[in-house]
Motif scaffolding. Structure first.
Motif, PDB file in Angstrom:
ATOM      1  N   SER A 142       0.859  -1.177   0.000  1.00  0.00           N
ATOM      2  CA  SER A 142       0.000   0.000   0.000  1.00  0.00           C
ATOM      3  C   SER A 142       0.899   1.232   0.000  1.00  0.00           C
ATOM      4  CB  SER A 142      -0.881   0.047   1.249  1.00  0.00           C
ATOM      5  OG  SER A 142      -1.832  -0.992   1.240  1.00  0.00           O
ATOM      6  N   LEU A 143       0.562   2.212  -0.830  1.00  0.00           N
ATOM      7  CA  LEU A 143       1.380   3.419  -0.945  1.00  0.00           C
ATOM      8  C   LEU A 143       0.562   4.645  -0.542  1.00  0.00           C
ATOM      9  CD1 LEU A 143       3.117   2.642  -4.355  1.00  0.00           C
ATOM     10  CD2 LEU A 143       3.996   2.224  -2.050  1.00  0.00           C
ATOM     11  N   TYR A 144       1.243   5.585   0.108  1.00  0.00           N
ATOM     12  CA  TYR A 144       0.558   6.749   0.660  1.00  0.00           C
ATOM     13  C   TYR A 144       1.057   8.079   0.105  1.00  0.00           C
ATOM     14  CZ  TYR A 144      -1.069   3.168   3.800  1.00  0.00           C
ATOM     15  OH  TYR A 144      -1.633   2.019   4.296  1.00  0.00           O
ATOM     16  N   LEU A 145       2.196   8.075  -0.564  1.00  0.00           N
ATOM     17  CA  LEU A 145       2.695   9.277  -1.198  1.00  0.00           C
ATOM     18  C   LEU A 145       3.548   8.881  -2.390  1.00  0.00           C
ATOM     19  CD1 LEU A 145       5.654  10.785   0.850  1.00  0.00           C
ATOM     20  CD2 LEU A 145       4.856   8.446   1.109  1.00  0.00           C
ATOM     21  N   ALA A 146       3.647   9.800  -3.342  1.00  0.00           N
ATOM     22  CA  ALA A 146       4.409   9.535  -4.569  1.00  0.00           C
ATOM     23  C   ALA A 146       5.886   9.835  -4.323  1.00  0.00           C
ATOM     24  CB  ALA A 146       3.864  10.388  -5.704  1.00  0.00           C
ATOM     25  N   LEU A 147       6.736   8.842  -4.496  1.00  0.00           N
ATOM     26  CA  LEU A 147       8.176   9.042  -4.413  1.00  0.00           C
ATOM     27  C   LEU A 147       8.714   9.413  -5.791  1.00  0.00           C
ATOM     28  CD1 LEU A 147       9.237   5.985  -2.203  1.00  0.00           C
ATOM     29  CD2 LEU A 147       8.662   8.305  -1.462  1.00  0.00           C
ATOM     30  N   GLU A 148       9.773  10.212  -5.820  1.00  0.00           N
ATOM     31  CA  GLU A 148      10.395  10.586  -7.085  1.00  0.00           C
ATOM     32  C   GLU A 148      11.508   9.610  -7.435  1.00  0.00           C
ATOM     33  OE1 GLU A 148      11.736  14.587  -6.804  1.00  0.00           O
ATOM     34  OE2 GLU A 148       9.709  15.428  -6.637  1.00  0.00           O
ATOM     35  N   GLY A 149      11.763   9.458  -8.732  1.00  0.00           N
ATOM     36  CA  GLY A 149      12.904   8.671  -9.186  1.00  0.00           C
ATOM     37  C   GLY A 149      12.598   7.262  -9.638  1.00  0.00           C
ATOM     38  N   HIS A 150      11.320   6.876  -9.741  1.00  0.00           N
ATOM     39  CA  HIS A 150      10.986   5.534 -10.198  1.00  0.00           C
ATOM     40  C   HIS A 150      11.410   5.342 -11.658  1.00  0.00           C
ATOM     41  CE1 HIS A 150       8.856   4.541  -6.594  1.00  0.00           C
ATOM     42  NE2 HIS A 150       7.903   5.434  -6.774  1.00  0.00           N
ATOM     43  N   ALA A 151      12.013   4.194 -11.927  1.00  0.00           N
ATOM     44  CA  ALA A 151      12.403   3.857 -13.295  1.00  0.00           C
ATOM     45  C   ALA A 151      11.369   2.981 -13.982  1.00  0.00           C
ATOM     46  CB  ALA A 151      13.758   3.145 -13.294  1.00  0.00           C
ATOM     47  N   MET A 152      10.404   2.484 -13.213  1.00  0.00           N
ATOM     48  CA  MET A 152       9.387   1.591 -13.777  1.00  0.00           C
ATOM     49  C   MET A 152       8.157   1.624 -12.896  1.00  0.00           C
ATOM     50  SD  MET A 152      11.326  -1.960 -12.742  1.00  0.00           S
ATOM     51  CE  MET A 152      12.929  -1.147 -12.902  1.00  0.00           C
ATOM     52  N   SER A 153       7.039   1.202 -13.462  1.00  0.00           N
ATOM     53  CA  SER A 153       5.811   1.115 -12.673  1.00  0.00           C
ATOM     54  C   SER A 153       5.916  -0.070 -11.716  1.00  0.00           C
ATOM     55  CB  SER A 153       4.604   0.938 -13.585  1.00  0.00           C
ATOM     56  OG  SER A 153       4.625  -0.354 -14.187  1.00  0.00           O
ATOM     57  N   GLU A 154       5.030  -0.103 -10.735  1.00  0.00           N
ATOM     58  CA  GLU A 154       5.035  -1.234  -9.802  1.00  0.00           C
ATOM     59  C   GLU A 154       4.713  -2.554 -10.498  1.00  0.00           C
ATOM     60  OE1 GLU A 154       4.028  -0.619  -5.527  1.00  0.00           O
ATOM     61  OE2 GLU A 154       2.355  -1.964  -6.052  1.00  0.00           O
ATOM     62  N   PRO A 155       3.699  -2.620 -11.385  1.00  0.00           N
ATOM     63  CA  PRO A 155       3.476  -3.880 -12.103  1.00  0.00           C
ATOM     64  C   PRO A 155       4.691  -4.319 -12.915  1.00  0.00           C
ATOM     65  CG  PRO A 155       1.523  -2.519 -12.268  1.00  0.00           C
ATOM     66  CD  PRO A 155       2.591  -1.665 -11.645  1.00  0.00           C
ATOM     67  N   GLU A 156       5.398  -3.380 -13.529  1.00  0.00           N
ATOM     68  CA  GLU A 156       6.606  -3.739 -14.271  1.00  0.00           C
ATOM     69  C   GLU A 156       7.670  -4.285 -13.327  1.00  0.00           C
ATOM     70  OE1 GLU A 156       6.463  -0.513 -17.968  1.00  0.00           O
ATOM     71  OE2 GLU A 156       7.330   0.081 -16.034  1.00  0.00           O
ATOM     72  N   PHE A 157       7.822  -3.662 -12.175  1.00  0.00           N
ATOM     73  CA  PHE A 157       8.796  -4.124 -11.186  1.00  0.00           C
ATOM     74  C   PHE A 157       8.453  -5.536 -10.720  1.00  0.00           C
ATOM     75  CE2 PHE A 157      10.926  -4.534  -7.160  1.00  0.00           C
ATOM     76  CZ  PHE A 157      12.049  -3.729  -7.224  1.00  0.00           C
ATOM     77  N   LEU A 158       7.194  -5.759 -10.378  1.00  0.00           N
ATOM     78  CA  LEU A 158       6.766  -7.074  -9.909  1.00  0.00           C
ATOM     79  C   LEU A 158       6.936  -8.140 -10.982  1.00  0.00           C
ATOM     80  CD1 LEU A 158       3.512  -5.938  -8.090  1.00  0.00           C
ATOM     81  CD2 LEU A 158       5.493  -6.957  -6.958  1.00  0.00           C
ATOM     82  N   THR A 159       6.602  -7.788 -12.208  1.00  0.00           N
ATOM     83  CA  THR A 159       6.711  -8.740 -13.314  1.00  0.00           C
ATOM     84  C   THR A 159       8.158  -9.162 -13.532  1.00  0.00           C
ATOM     85  OG1 THR A 159       4.758  -7.822 -14.410  1.00  0.00           O
ATOM     86  CG2 THR A 159       6.290  -9.079 -15.776  1.00  0.00           C
ATOM     87  N   GLU A 160       9.065  -8.185 -13.521  1.00  0.00           N
ATOM     88  CA  GLU A 160      10.474  -8.502 -13.738  1.00  0.00           C
ATOM     89  C   GLU A 160      11.054  -9.272 -12.555  1.00  0.00           C
ATOM     90  OE1 GLU A 160      14.050  -8.434 -16.061  1.00  0.00           O
ATOM     91  OE2 GLU A 160      11.886  -8.329 -16.424  1.00  0.00           O
TER      92      GLU A 160
END
Length: 280
Positions: A142-160
């Motif tokens: 569960s996420l509560y605030l947007a962090l900066e610097g992501h290189a990929m979406s969460e689904p992409e991260f989980l998939t990889e």
């Protein structure tokens, strides 16, 4: 794994007697292993009794797989001993961190989804799976605030992560709903982006609006019934990926066992309806 995907409940100490006596077909229970990683005592005795009749899942909160250091080796040894003793049909952990060195935080903390962090998480998941001799299911946070610097979406991260390590995914649909609300994204887009074959379990839980910010900030409390919006996303997900073992999570404001069983039966009805459509 059970013969076919069914619905289960988180096992609470106040419900041990009712859980042990419950005759519901396909019922299984999930526990946090950290509460049972002891040498003996009443908790282990009750878990032993329940495991004789019901399948068991272990849902960990202490491996800190998104930390910038390897999982604690002593923790893994104790966790493996528990798993070897009770032979769970599923084992899972969170995609988060809560420990650095000797400092422990009482929360599941977020991280920036960088390529370097992907490599770190994959290494930690692989180390844990090798030590346990089992495949882990990793839960979306569960996420509560947007962090900066992501290189990929969460689904992409989980998939990889799943592709590299061979782990599975524990899809918490309430977490998806809460995160989408808080970050102004679409829960359906998130769910559609996940690889169906990797999803080994689903969690359903309740949330609540923040006292100050109201509905603009939802908190994953595990202290309320599953919302209608999350039930709708669950039915949609089962239509897309097919039946999966589904857990009703309740860790606060715990109601009577019968109330939890009613939610469990509602999840079971969704699973059964999908099977009836396929067989019909």
């Amino acid at each position: 794994m059970t013969r076919r995907p069914t619905a289960g409940l988180g096992l609470k100490s106040r419900h041990y007697d009712e859980a042990l006596a419950c005759p519901a077909a396909g019922l299984w229970f999930e526990v946090h292993p950290e509460n049972y990683m002891v040498e003996g005592g009443p908790r282990l005795a009750w878990l032993e009794a329940i495991r004789r009749d019901k399948p068991l899942s272990l849902h960990g909160v202490g491996l800190s797989l998104a930390a910038d250091e390897a999982p604690d080796s002593d923790h893994l040894v104790r966790l493996k001993a528990l798993a070897d003793r009770y032979q769970p049909f599923l084992m899972s952990e969170h995609l988060a961190w809560s420990q650095r060195g000797d400092v422990y935080h009482p929360d599941l903390l977020p991280f920036v989804r960088s390529r370097a962090m992907l490599a770190t998480v994959c290494d930690n998941v692989s180390r844990a799976q090798d030590a346990l001799g089992r495949t882990l299911l990793i839960e979306n946070p569960s996420l509560y605030l947007a962090l900066e610097g992501h290189a990929m979406s969460e689904p992409e991260f989980l998939t990889e992560m799943a592709r590299v390590t061979g782990c599975g995914l524990l899809l918490d649909i309430n977490n998806v709903f809460v995160s989408a609300n808080n970050l102004a994204t679409r829960a359906t887009d998130y769910l559609d982006a996940l690889p169906a074959a990797a999803i080994g379990e689903i969690h359903l839980a309740g949330h609540a609006p923040d006292e100050q910010w109201g509905e603009r900030l939802l908190i994953d409390t595990h202290g309320a019934p599953v919302s209608d919006a999350v039930w709708a996303l669950y039915a949609r997900t089962i239509d897309r990926i097919g039946p999966r073992p589904t857990l009703i999570e309740r860790d606060d404001n715990i109601p009577e066992f019968a109330e939890l069983m009613a939610e469990r039966d509602r999840a079971g009805a969704v699973l059964d309806a999908h099977r009836e459509v396929l067989c019909g």
